[in-house]
Motif scaffolding. Sequence first.
Motif, short mmCIF file in Angstrom:
data_model
loop_
_atom_site.label_atom_id
_atom_site.label_comp_id
_atom_site.label_asym_id
_atom_site.label_seq_id
_atom_site.Cartn_x
_atom_site.Cartn_y
_atom_site.Cartn_z
N SER A 126 12.43 6.32 -8.83
CA SER A 126 12.00 7.72 -8.52
C SER A 126 13.03 8.45 -7.77
N LEU A 127 13.36 9.67 -8.14
CA LEU A 127 14.48 10.49 -7.57
C LEU A 127 14.04 11.15 -6.29
N GLU A 128 12.69 11.28 -5.83
CA GLU A 128 12.29 11.91 -4.73
C GLU A 128 10.71 11.19 -4.60
N CYS A 129 10.33 11.32 -3.68
CA CYS A 129 9.17 11.24 -3.14
C CYS A 129 8.24 12.39 -3.29
N THR A 130 6.90 12.28 -3.82
CA THR A 130 6.01 13.25 -3.89
C THR A 130 5.04 13.21 -3.05
N SER A 131 4.62 14.42 -2.31
CA SER A 131 3.72 14.58 -1.22
C SER A 131 2.35 14.38 -1.77
N CYS A 132 1.42 13.56 -1.27
CA CYS A 132 0.08 13.32 -1.67
C CYS A 132 -0.61 14.73 -1.55
N PRO A 133 -1.69 14.80 -2.42
CA PRO A 133 -2.56 15.95 -2.22
C PRO A 133 -3.25 16.08 -0.69
N GLU A 134 -3.91 17.07 -0.60
CA GLU A 134 -4.32 17.52 0.73
C GLU A 134 -5.42 16.39 1.47
N ASP A 135 -6.03 15.73 0.55
CA ASP A 135 -7.25 14.85 1.13
C ASP A 135 -6.85 13.54 0.91
N PHE A 136 -5.41 13.27 0.42
CA PHE A 136 -4.95 11.79 0.44
C PHE A 136 -3.70 11.53 1.19
N TRP A 137 -3.42 10.31 1.52
CA TRP A 137 -2.22 9.86 2.01
C TRP A 137 -1.97 8.65 1.54
N SER A 138 -0.93 8.23 1.90
CA SER A 138 0.26 7.16 1.46
C SER A 138 -0.48 5.91 2.01
N ASN A 139 -0.64 5.08 0.95
CA ASN A 139 -1.00 3.68 1.60
C ASN A 139 0.31 2.98 2.15
N PRO A 140 0.10 1.86 2.91
CA PRO A 140 1.12 1.04 3.64
C PRO A 140 2.45 0.96 2.69
N GLN A 141 2.17 0.75 1.46
CA GLN A 141 3.33 0.19 0.53
C GLN A 141 3.78 1.63 -0.19
N SER A 142 3.52 2.70 0.14
CA SER A 142 3.96 4.08 -0.10
C SER A 142 3.94 4.06 -1.68
N ASN A 191 -9.98 18.80 9.63
CA ASN A 191 -8.72 19.08 10.58
C ASN A 191 -7.97 17.82 10.29
N THR A 192 -6.49 17.96 9.81
CA THR A 192 -5.55 16.90 9.73
C THR A 192 -4.70 17.12 10.73
N GLN A 193 -4.79 17.78 11.76
CA GLN A 193 -3.74 17.93 12.82
C GLN A 193 -3.56 16.96 13.93
N TYR A 194 -4.68 16.31 14.20
CA TYR A 194 -4.87 15.15 14.95
C TYR A 194 -3.81 13.93 14.69
N GLN A 195 -4.39 13.58 13.31
CA GLN A 195 -3.54 12.52 12.63
C GLN A 195 -3.38 12.62 11.12
N ASN A 196 -2.10 12.60 10.85
CA ASN A 196 -1.86 12.94 9.30
C ASN A 196 -2.54 12.10 8.29
N ASP A 197 -3.03 10.77 8.63
CA ASP A 197 -3.69 9.91 7.57
C ASP A 197 -5.08 10.07 7.76
N LYS A 198 -5.78 11.17 8.53
CA LYS A 198 -7.13 11.05 8.90
C LYS A 198 -7.61 12.23 8.84
N ILE A 199 -8.66 12.69 8.09
CA ILE A 199 -9.48 14.02 8.07
C ILE A 199 -10.56 13.91 9.20
N VAL A 200 -10.18 14.74 10.05
CA VAL A 200 -11.42 14.79 11.01
C VAL A 200 -12.40 16.07 10.66
N TYR A 201 -13.70 15.72 10.29
CA TYR A 201 -14.69 16.75 9.98
C TYR A 201 -15.10 17.40 11.19
N GLU A 202 -15.11 18.57 11.49
CA GLU A 202 -15.63 19.20 12.55
C GLU A 202 -16.03 20.83 12.25
N CYS A 203 -16.81 21.46 13.26
CA CYS A 203 -17.25 22.57 12.87
C CYS A 203 -16.17 23.81 13.72
#
Length: 871
Positions: free
Chosen positions: A570-586, A745-757
């Motif tokens: 691959s010429l470049e890596c693609t960003s995962c969608p908003e609700d997804f994150w790369s696995n350890p192997q990327s 909220n994805t600001q605390y940790q990029n690989d985690k979605i924190v649901y809050e109000c």
Amino acid sequence: INLLLFILLYSYFSYAMSSSVFPSSCQLQGQFHLNIMHKSGDVILGGLFPVHFFSSVPDLSFTSQPQQPSCHGFYVQGFRQAQTMAFAVDEINNNSNLLPNVTVGYTLYDNCAELRIGFRGALSLASGQEEQIILHNTCVGKPPVLAIVGETSSTRSIAISSVLGLYRVPMVSYFATCSCLTDRQKYPSFFRTIPSDAFQVRAMIQILKHFGWTWAGLLITDDDYGLHAARSLQSELSLSGEGCLAYVEVLPWDKDTDELRRIVDVMKKSTARVVIAFVHLSHMINLIEEVAKQNVTGLQWLASEGWTATGAVLQTPELMPYLGGTLGIAIRRGEIPGLREFLLKTRPDLHHNNNYGNSMVRFWEFTFQCRFSPAPPGWMEGGGALCTGQEDLENVNTKFLDVSNLRPEYNVYKAVYALAYALDDMLQCKPRRGPFSGHSCGTLQSLEPWQLLYYLERVNFSTPFGDQVSFDENGDVVPIYDVMNWLWLPDGSTKVQNVGEVKRSTFKDEEIILDEDKIFWNFQSKKPVRSVCSESCPPGTHMVRKKGEPKCCFDCIPCSEGKVTNKSNSLECTSCPEDFWSNPQSDQCVPKKTEFLSYLEPLGICLTAASLLGTFICTVILGIFIYHRRTPIVRANNSELSFQLLLSLKLCFLCSLLFIGRPRMWTCQLRHAAFGISFVLCVSCILVKTIVVLAVFKASKPGGGTSLKWFGVTQQRGTVLCLTSIQAAICTTWLVSSSPTPYKNTQYQNDKIVYECTVGSTVGFAVLLGYIGILAVLSFLIAFLARNLPDSFNEAKLITFSMLIFCAVWVAFVPVYISSPGNYADAVEVFAILASSFGLLITLFGPKCYIILMRPEINTKKALMGRGAES
């Protein structure tokens, strides 16, 4: 080439320019005398074939008439190609369904593989060989050829067709492959029955792609064939991205040992294990001798059609260790029924001293290694034999009769038939329905080459072998190639076998078919060699090109977090969608972990249990109070307020459950509203209770009886309702203007979605808490002032202590809440609710329950009042 054309034209017409001009005739100033085969007919087709390898052409001095060239080095395959054209013409003449009542003839010249000879031969064919042509309204005399079959070389074809194209004389080549000849502006009358090098290049790219060879060297000849092939290959590789060239080397025309040694050194030092050779056989012979001398093994050769199927001279025990396993592109093999029988009829003409006879004589002498009389001096003395002309071709081992591998001959056969079918289509034209001016048709009596050109562009037929023949807008035939493999057998013999084909598919894409089980690999592993500059980048990495090197040379850099590549290179890596994150192997995007205060996690379970416990305790205490509602301790300070307080505390405990679980729109909107209203109801009851304690004390003093009058039960209810209504109005305004909403909220940790109000309006949340705080502080102050009032059971002390706990909890809550990330903020708020609720419940109702249950003897009015009087 332009300069050479000028010289050739000048030499050819030099005598015409120096002679007098005849007003009524054209005088031929010289004839082209070289090996010729001729057959008379109603229409004549010309042909140019390499019957000899080498030529001796005298220098052009431009001061005297040039001498006729001489040729030597008999070429059997070239002679067989000429005989194939003669056979095709005879077959057409014997076919009653094709050109009936028309006899086709031919005039064939030997070009001696020399540009100047081939050019003079083509001009002689186009202009005719009549000594003098009388000019009337029409030319009288033997007509020139209608079309020419040839040439073999791209360079000679370029030179000849550039002149013939001016007069629209069709030229059908059977071996010229240069892609430059597809230019219809320069070569409008050029056609060919061999695929263009453009297709051959794409066919080679298909082979490279099939075996994963992305790193190859390229060897070419210094002529139109090699140079155009190199440009085309580089362009196609760049466009397709299928590979790169490690080096491009031009082979010298002569046997330049130093240059050949340098080229082999380049090949030896290169990491490319695949070598593409767009060269002629003679160049390959010189090169491979140097390869053998330096013992360069481990190379996979990829041969062009120039030497794939005609390289028998290379298939020796000395060279096969280096060339074994060669894969090559070869002209399509065909079958021509009856050709061998026709070739067996070949006989020298000893009765006519003409060029045709000379050509046949040379063939006969070459085949039987004899000489016709008179023999050259010393021939007989050296043990040479005399030819009789009666020798039997069946009894000699000659390639001339080998029709098992017809490739250029098959193209010659198709070229002759293409002209015959075009001529047949033209002669079948209906009068006044023709394609020319005035709807006229071409006739045999007034036939013009440009008329045949019109029909040749539209010809379409199939050979007995089953191949379709038609020309595209560039004069190219429907392309198809055989893929050949040089097999080195255990006994030391060699065999060139067909292992597949490359052809143009329906959608004009190249389609390759290979039988890999048949392919011989000249490597110890018996598998295809690996030829790459850099190994493929695995999924999870992307390519970064090495500076100053071709694009096939790169480093593999791991993808950064949140980016993936799920395929190699691959010429470049693609960003995962908003609700997804790369696995350890990327190498793939996986759903992000979700985090919220869940009922299933230990913290959520503990808080839920605490909330339910508090609710249960409130229910038990409420039951106790209802059961003992007539006792003094329950009736003291308005028992109705105590019941309201217990119900509000129960709501406080229950509202904490809204903070547990995945946030939804309704829970976000309800949690803070329920919390605010429940606590205001609770604190309002406490405030009213405190005021009641103070009012009862004042009423017990002389003249203070009006205190309870102005703050009776109705006023107490009204106060609680009024204070609670204010909080309800605050909550309503907040929800309407800027309602709390669920938020990922994805600001605390990029690989985690924190649901809050989200609180929506910070001002609204602050007003809600501030209002509770005001009521709590007010209750604390009033209770603090009434803490020392005389009574056996002064509730003001308990209220003071409970408000102190309440305020301490919520004062500590604010900074902790702000600094807590994610679901911990909800946990802090739930903890504050539970802590303050338990504080109120225990401090306000704990002592009363103790007296009711454990000390019922003091739960009397007399005991409570008496102890107060004593104190």
